[in-house]
Design an enzyme around this catalytic site. Sequence first.
Site, mmCIF file in Angstrom:
data_model
loop_
_atom_site.group_PDB
_atom_site.id
_atom_site.type_symbol
_atom_site.label_atom_id
_atom_site.label_comp_id
_atom_site.label_asym_id
_atom_site.label_seq_id
_atom_site.Cartn_x
_atom_site.Cartn_y
_atom_site.Cartn_z
ATOM 1 N N HIS A 132 62.328 49.567 25.251
ATOM 2 C CA HIS A 132 62.955 49.962 23.986
ATOM 3 C C HIS A 132 63.130 51.474 23.843
ATOM 4 C CE1 HIS A 132 62.555 45.862 22.639
ATOM 5 N NE2 HIS A 132 61.236 45.907 22.634
ATOM 6 N N ASP A 168 61.269 39.383 28.633
ATOM 7 C CA ASP A 168 60.424 39.692 27.487
ATOM 8 C C ASP A 168 60.938 38.924 26.263
ATOM 9 O OD1 ASP A 168 59.588 41.536 25.093
ATOM 10 O OD2 ASP A 168 58.589 42.502 26.778
ATOM 11 N N ASP A 251 55.095 38.388 26.370
ATOM 12 C CA ASP A 251 55.047 37.954 24.972
ATOM 13 C C ASP A 251 55.857 36.685 24.701
ATOM 14 O OD1 ASP A 251 57.343 39.406 25.439
ATOM 15 O OD2 ASP A 251 57.004 40.869 23.853
#
Length: 376
Positions: A132, A168, A251
């Site tokens: 990110h 992810d 995650d």
Amino acid sequence: MEAPLLIGSEIYRKSTYGPKHPLAIPRVSTALDLIGALGWLDPARYIDSPRATPEQLARFHHPDYIAALVAAEAAQDVPPEARERHHIGARGNPVYREVFRRPATGAGGVMLAARLTAQGGTVHVPGGGTHHGRPDRASGFCYLNDAVLGLLAWLDLGLTNILYLDIDAHHGDGVQDAFHDDPRVFTLSIHEAGRWPYTGLLEDRAGGHARNIPVPQGLNDTEFAYLLHHAVMPVIRHLRPQAIMLQCGADALEEDPLAKLSLSNNAHWQAVRAVMGQAPRLIVLGGGGYNPWSVARCWAGVWGVLDGRDPPARLPPGAEAVLRALSFHRAAGRNPPEGWFTTLQDAPRPGPVRGEIRHLAAATLEGLPEPLAGVA
């Protein structure tokens, strides 16, 4: 095929974003300890990650932002204007003890991995995957974008056809945006629909060289396998990339507190197994993951797949001790199941393949660009 290399660092040990932050937990250090306790760590193939210099980081990040990170680490504080401009100490990106050194070490490891695979090879960098990070600001717990820096290092070595694959639970927005106008890097992201950063819609193709697969909550192993074989692998076979970078954020596993997908770690290992050998160069990163047991078991198993190891039915005592030493202050950590201590491999989480998944796979293959020519 050459034996894979593992890049790690002791900087992750006891490093924390703060007691109330999702990244209060130990992840990379636990995964490395688990790999060692399994007897899977060949010292000749383990490399201590270098720390990227401000000059190296400036290949993507603005010098004034890098300077602000260095200053924040030195002062353990950040002035209001830097907080506002660079989101350091704000929006989930705290000032912590190693706020420059830790991300710079992750970036240094991924950039080294790119150089080490210049002529081919496989490198696992579990400390990488901060997808990110923005040129001039922190975002989503990511201060620097090691994935972008590693991809740029590959481009600087002369590669012209690279695939970035991101599994992810959160969309790899920083990487997609960095290469929005660069046809040499194709980004492909499987992530939970409607989850922060709320980007990566199915129709978002970033000028043609990106595909996004926003999956519904409860994604199961069978559905992941369907997407792997009916979307991801056809894209790889079509593009014939010279190099693949796989961001393996944990995650998307069912036990993760920050997402609502339902995968077992078998899904991640299946993805690694599928892309191995599909390009002369492979770098596998870490990424998200906020349950210390599920992250460590997943990433240790990723290394096992890369290194041709089979997970034991029951962990040896040393590996079990690594997992029993963990504590987790969220609800899932109050009464962890015994399997989190004694096994590496989750029980599979199969299920029906929903029509939405079939639609996502078919749409992914529509209008793919012609592969760019380039020597492998």
